[in-house]
Design a protein around this motif. Structure first.
Motif, PDB file in Angstrom:
ATOM      1  N   PHE A  73       0.843  -1.187   0.000  1.00 30.17           N
ATOM      2  CA  PHE A  73       0.000   0.000   0.000  1.00 30.17           C
ATOM      3  C   PHE A  73       0.885   1.246   0.000  1.00 30.17           C
ATOM      4  CE2 PHE A  73      -2.160  -3.426   2.089  1.00 30.17           C
ATOM      5  CZ  PHE A  73      -3.503  -3.309   1.775  1.00 30.17           C
ATOM      6  N   SER A  74       0.566   2.197  -0.865  1.00 31.68           N
ATOM      7  CA  SER A  74       1.144   3.543  -0.795  1.00 31.68           C
ATOM      8  C   SER A  74      -0.037   4.504  -0.708  1.00 31.68           C
ATOM      9  CB  SER A  74       2.020   3.844  -2.007  1.00 31.68           C
ATOM     10  OG  SER A  74       1.270   3.822  -3.208  1.00 31.68           O
ATOM     11  N   LEU A  75      -0.211   5.137   0.449  1.00 34.11           N
ATOM     12  CA  LEU A  75      -1.386   5.947   0.723  1.00 34.11           C
ATOM     13  C   LEU A  75      -0.970   7.392   0.964  1.00 34.11           C
ATOM     14  CD1 LEU A  75      -3.247   3.540   3.183  1.00 34.11           C
ATOM     15  CD2 LEU A  75      -3.330   3.584   0.671  1.00 34.11           C
ATOM     16  N   SER A  76      -1.644   8.312   0.293  1.00 36.00           N
ATOM     17  CA  SER A  76      -1.408   9.740   0.454  1.00 36.00           C
ATOM     18  C   SER A  76      -2.665  10.357   1.056  1.00 36.00           C
ATOM     19  CB  SER A  76      -1.089  10.393  -0.889  1.00 36.00           C
ATOM     20  OG  SER A  76       0.124   9.877  -1.425  1.00 36.00           O
ATOM     21  N   PHE A  77      -2.545  10.875   2.273  1.00 36.18           N
ATOM     22  CA  PHE A  77      -3.695  11.399   2.994  1.00 36.18           C
ATOM     23  C   PHE A  77      -3.915  12.878   2.677  1.00 36.18           C
ATOM     24  CE2 PHE A  77      -2.079   8.061   6.071  1.00 36.18           C
ATOM     25  CZ  PHE A  77      -3.013   7.106   5.679  1.00 36.18           C
ATOM     26  N   ASP A  78      -5.158  13.332   2.871  1.00 40.23           N
ATOM     27  CA  ASP A  78      -5.500  14.728   2.608  1.00 40.23           C
ATOM     28  C   ASP A  78      -4.687  15.686   3.474  1.00 40.23           C
ATOM     29  OD1 ASP A  78      -7.390  13.823   0.795  1.00 40.23           O
ATOM     30  OD2 ASP A  78      -9.050  13.932   2.230  1.00 40.23           O
ATOM     31  N   SER A  79      -4.197  15.214   4.619  1.00 36.66           N
ATOM     32  CA  SER A  79      -3.389  16.031   5.518  1.00 36.66           C
ATOM     33  C   SER A  79      -2.005  16.337   4.965  1.00 36.66           C
ATOM     34  CB  SER A  79      -3.230  15.306   6.856  1.00 36.66           C
ATOM     35  OG  SER A  79      -2.513  14.082   6.665  1.00 36.66           O
ATOM     36  N   GLY A  80      -1.595  15.611   3.920  1.00 35.23           N
ATOM     37  CA  GLY A  80      -0.242  15.723   3.395  1.00 35.23           C
ATOM     38  C   GLY A  80       0.677  14.624   3.880  1.00 35.23           C
ATOM     39  N   ASP A  81       0.286  13.931   4.960  1.00 33.93           N
ATOM     40  CA  ASP A  81       1.046  12.783   5.431  1.00 33.93           C
ATOM     41  C   ASP A  81       0.852  11.601   4.484  1.00 33.93           C
ATOM     42  OD1 ASP A  81       1.793  14.243   7.731  1.00 33.93           O
ATOM     43  OD2 ASP A  81      -0.044  13.613   8.763  1.00 33.93           O
ATOM     44  N   LYS A  82       1.802  10.658   4.541  1.00 36.15           N
ATOM     45  CA  LYS A  82       1.749   9.490   3.671  1.00 36.15           C
ATOM     46  C   LYS A  82       2.108   8.241   4.466  1.00 36.15           C
ATOM     47  CE  LYS A  82       3.282  12.305  -0.241  1.00 36.15           C
ATOM     48  NZ  LYS A  82       2.046  12.302  -1.038  1.00 36.15           N
ATOM     49  N   LEU A  83       1.679   7.097   3.938  1.00 35.09           N
ATOM     50  CA  LEU A  83       1.955   5.814   4.587  1.00 35.09           C
ATOM     51  C   LEU A  83       2.293   4.780   3.531  1.00 35.09           C
ATOM     52  CD1 LEU A  83       1.914   3.775   6.981  1.00 35.09           C
ATOM     53  CD2 LEU A  83      -0.570   3.577   6.612  1.00 35.09           C
ATOM     54  N   MET A  84       3.468   4.159   3.674  1.00 31.04           N
ATOM     55  CA  MET A  84       3.812   2.970   2.904  1.00 31.04           C
ATOM     56  C   MET A  84       3.792   1.792   3.867  1.00 31.04           C
ATOM     57  SD  MET A  84       6.073   0.382   2.173  1.00 31.04           S
ATOM     58  CE  MET A  84       7.584   0.869   3.000  1.00 31.04           C
ATOM     59  N   GLY A  85       3.080   0.730   3.493  1.00 30.51           N
ATOM     60  CA  GLY A  85       3.061  -0.466   4.321  1.00 30.51           C
ATOM     61  C   GLY A  85       2.881  -1.697   3.462  1.00 30.51           C
ATOM     62  N   PHE A  86       3.466  -2.817   3.914  1.00 27.95           N
ATOM     63  CA  PHE A  86       3.282  -4.059   3.159  1.00 27.95           C
ATOM     64  C   PHE A  86       3.114  -5.228   4.114  1.00 27.95           C
ATOM     65  CE2 PHE A  86       7.922  -3.224   3.205  1.00 27.95           C
ATOM     66  CZ  PHE A  86       8.392  -4.331   3.890  1.00 27.95           C
ATOM     67  N   VAL A  87       2.367  -6.220   3.612  1.00 31.57           N
ATOM     68  CA  VAL A  87       2.193  -7.506   4.281  1.00 31.57           C
ATOM     69  C   VAL A  87       2.816  -8.561   3.390  1.00 31.57           C
ATOM     70  CG1 VAL A  87       0.563  -9.179   5.212  1.00 31.57           C
ATOM     71  CG2 VAL A  87       0.006  -6.726   5.279  1.00 31.57           C
ATOM     72  N   LEU A  88       3.796  -9.269   3.907  1.00 33.82           N
ATOM     73  CA  LEU A  88       4.394 -10.394   3.190  1.00 33.82           C
ATOM     74  C   LEU A  88       3.768 -11.672   3.723  1.00 33.82           C
ATOM     75  CD1 LEU A  88       8.023  -9.083   3.128  1.00 33.82           C
ATOM     76  CD2 LEU A  88       6.633  -9.565   1.131  1.00 33.82           C
ATOM     77  N   ARG A  89       3.072 -12.384   2.848  1.00 32.07           N
ATOM     78  CA  ARG A  89       2.288 -13.540   3.259  1.00 32.07           C
ATOM     79  C   ARG A  89       3.154 -14.804   3.276  1.00 32.07           C
ATOM     80  NH1 ARG A  89      -0.435 -11.355  -0.870  1.00 32.07           N
ATOM     81  NH2 ARG A  89      -0.335 -13.288  -2.083  1.00 32.07           N
ATOM     82  N   GLY A 146       6.678  -0.964   7.304  1.00 33.71           N
ATOM     83  CA  GLY A 146       6.190   0.224   6.629  1.00 33.71           C
ATOM     84  C   GLY A 146       6.959   1.455   7.039  1.00 33.71           C
ATOM     85  N   THR A 147       6.506   2.578   6.509  1.00 36.09           N
ATOM     86  CA  THR A 147       7.111   3.873   6.810  1.00 36.09           C
ATOM     87  C   THR A 147       6.010   4.915   6.914  1.00 36.09           C
ATOM     88  OG1 THR A 147       9.081   3.269   5.537  1.00 36.09           O
ATOM     89  CG2 THR A 147       8.805   5.602   6.088  1.00 36.09           C
ATOM     90  N   TRP A 148       6.008   5.659   8.013  1.00 35.15           N
ATOM     91  CA  TRP A 148       5.150   6.836   8.134  1.00 35.15           C
ATOM     92  C   TRP A 148       5.936   8.024   7.609  1.00 35.15           C
ATOM     93  CZ3 TRP A 148       0.250   8.090   8.894  1.00 35.15           C
ATOM     94  CH2 TRP A 148      -0.066   9.409   9.195  1.00 35.15           C
ATOM     95  N   ILE A 149       5.345   8.758   6.659  1.00 34.78           N
ATOM     96  CA  ILE A 149       6.010   9.876   6.011  1.00 34.78           C
ATOM     97  C   ILE A 149       5.215  11.133   6.309  1.00 34.78           C
ATOM     98  CG2 ILE A 149       6.893  10.782   3.829  1.00 34.78           C
ATOM     99  CD1 ILE A 149       6.569   7.847   2.736  1.00 34.78           C
ATOM    100  N   ALA A 150       5.749  12.007   7.124  1.00 37.08           N
ATOM    101  CA  ALA A 150       5.073  13.252   7.456  1.00 37.08           C
ATOM    102  C   ALA A 150       5.051  14.177   6.240  1.00 37.08           C
ATOM    103  CB  ALA A 150       5.770  13.938   8.624  1.00 37.08           C
ATOM    104  N   ALA A 151       4.163  15.158   6.287  1.00 35.46           N
ATOM    105  CA  ALA A 151       4.001  16.060   5.149  1.00 35.46           C
ATOM    106  C   ALA A 151       5.298  16.772   4.793  1.00 35.46           C
ATOM    107  CB  ALA A 151       2.902  17.067   5.446  1.00 35.46           C
ATOM    108  N   ASP A 152       6.191  16.980   5.783  1.00 30.33           N
ATOM    109  CA  ASP A 152       7.467  17.654   5.513  1.00 30.33           C
ATOM    110  C   ASP A 152       8.571  16.693   5.109  1.00 30.33           C
ATOM    111  OD1 ASP A 152       8.074  16.371   7.881  1.00 30.33           O
ATOM    112  OD2 ASP A 152       8.543  18.186   9.007  1.00 30.33           O
ATOM    113  N   GLY A 153       8.250  15.410   4.972  1.00 31.40           N
ATOM    114  CA  GLY A 153       9.220  14.415   4.540  1.00 31.40           C
ATOM    115  C   GLY A 153       9.897  13.661   5.657  1.00 31.40           C
ATOM    116  N   ALA A 154       9.683  14.046   6.914  1.00 35.21           N
ATOM    117  CA  ALA A 154      10.260  13.303   8.040  1.00 35.21           C
ATOM    118  C   ALA A 154       9.646  11.905   8.095  1.00 35.21           C
ATOM    119  CB  ALA A 154      10.008  14.044   9.341  1.00 35.21           C
ATOM    120  N   THR A 155      10.460  10.898   8.431  1.00 37.92           N
ATOM    121  CA  THR A 155       9.992   9.512   8.372  1.00 37.92           C
ATOM    122  C   THR A 155      10.126   8.812   9.712  1.00 37.92           C
ATOM    123  OG1 THR A 155      12.170   8.697   7.690  1.00 37.92           O
ATOM    124  CG2 THR A 155      10.627   9.305   5.940  1.00 37.92           C
ATOM    125  N   THR A 156       9.246   7.827   9.899  1.00 38.28           N
ATOM    126  CA  THR A 156       9.315   6.914  11.037  1.00 38.28           C
ATOM    127  C   THR A 156       9.170   5.507  10.510  1.00 38.28           C
ATOM    128  OG1 THR A 156       8.273   8.554  12.488  1.00 38.28           O
ATOM    129  CG2 THR A 156       8.309   6.263  13.252  1.00 38.28           C
TER     130      THR A 156
END
Length: 345
Positions: free
Chosen positions: A233-249, A257-267
């Motif tokens: 999943f690559s999700l772009s939220f209306d807030s400007g934040d983004k989320l990449m996440g995957f499930v390996l079966r 995954g990675t949480w991507i803040a609107a300013d590009g900071a990552t977790t």
């Protein structure tokens, strides 16, 4: 013998390398392995890494036309190696495959190209950046300013991409773990492209604007032997934040995954922090594929329903899979893309 048949025969031993569901759990042999101590270098790492078995340049985009109709776009170049070296002419062990697609609410258009490396038909240059297969191309003076073109029997597109944020590194500075056993890849993205250009569909040209997300990944054994596919999943939220996440079966599912803040900071998100559960399935190409999901990331208050724009977005290519744009509703609104591999008949 038709050249496309020859190329397909050359591709078959490693055909699944591009999508990660059959053969990517095999031992690396003489191929290079990702190293957590590696520091990615640019622009060099925008280019190819022939010492690794597999690699891709993978762009998806969510767009709208003048009347508000939603569209999705995919452009992907895959590299797969028979041996860990480069070469000139037909001596090269590097194989290339391109996929292009356009998705509308009621149609899905797909095209595929196959090529052997070393003869100029396909390749990647780091600086100035260019990735191509036949007359499909992603190129520009730099990675932040690109032109993207492709065409199939019933579609074409010509769009420009302009980056408005930084590159994003997944996992540990681009070292992305894929299993409890430690399989991994080098993985970074540019998820901040603004897009504008033209789609050509059977009923004519459509000016489009939107946003695009480019994934870069390379490895030699990114999956464990028991893993059969993934849901990405690559999700772009209306807030400007983004989320990449995957499930390996596999025998035991693995998530990251990675949480991507609107300013590009990552977790970086460890195994289990991100969850995705199918809500409903759709019968497509003789397979039951989940095209509606509940995605959760409790640490960020994310509890959303991810729904396919077109449940029939099946990629009927040499290595078949599902890939298409999605809408996001619930705790966060937005759009994104979903890729699902490894779903059998």
């Amino acid at each position: 013998m038709n050249v496309r048949i020859v190329l397909l025969l050359l591709w078959l031993p490693v055909q699944a390398a591009a999508q990660g569901f059959a053969g990517l759990g095999t031992e690396t042999g003489d191929f290079a392995r990702p190293d957590p101590e590696t520091v990615l270098q640019f622009p060099a790492d925008h280019g190819a890494h022939p010492e690794f078995r597999i690699e891709w340049w993978y762009l998806t985009a969510n767009m709208t036309g003048p009347d508000g109709t939603a569209y999705g776009l995919q452009w992907t170049l895959f590299r797969s190696a028979l041996a860990p070296r480069d070469g000139q002419g037909w001596d090269t062990p590097q194989l290339w495959m391109g996929h292009a697609a356009v998705t509308t609410p009621d149609a899905h258009f797909v095209a595929e190209r196959l090529a052997r490396g070393g003869i100029g038909q396909a390749g990647v240059r780091a600086d100035p950046f260019a990735a191509w297969i036949d007359d499909w191309a992603m190129e520009g003076p730099g990675f932040d300013d690109l032109r993207l073109t492709a065409s199939g029997a019933e579609f074409a597109y010509d769009v420009g991409l302009s980056a408005t944020g930084p590159l994003v590194f997944h996992g540990q500075q681009g070292y992305s773990v894929k299993s409890a056993a430690g399989q991994a890849s080098h993985y970074y993205s540019q998820p901040f492209y603004d897009l504008s250009g033209t789609l050509t569909l059977p009923h004519g040209d459509i000016p489009v604007t939107g946003h695009a997300w480019l994934d870069r990944e390379w490895s030699s054994q990114p999956l464990a032997a028991d893993q059969t596919g993934w849901d990405w999943f690559s999700l772009s939220f209306d807030s400007g934040d983004k989320l990449m996440g995957f499930v390996l079966r596999g025998d035991s599912d693995f998530t990251a995954g990675t949480w991507i803040a609107a300013d590009g900071a990552t977790t970086a998100l460890p195994d289990g922090a991100f969850t995705a559960a199918p809500l409903s399935r759709h019968r497509v190409a003789g397979r039951d594929v989940p095209t509606e999901w509940q995605v959760r990331l409790p640490d960020r208050g994310v509890d959303v329903t991810v729904t396919a724009l077109n449940p029939d977005a099946w990629m009927a290519t040499s290595v078949p899979y599902w890939e298409g744009p999605v809408t996001v509703s619930g705790s966060h609104g937005g759009v994104g893309y979903l890729e699902m591999t490894g779903y059998g008949d």
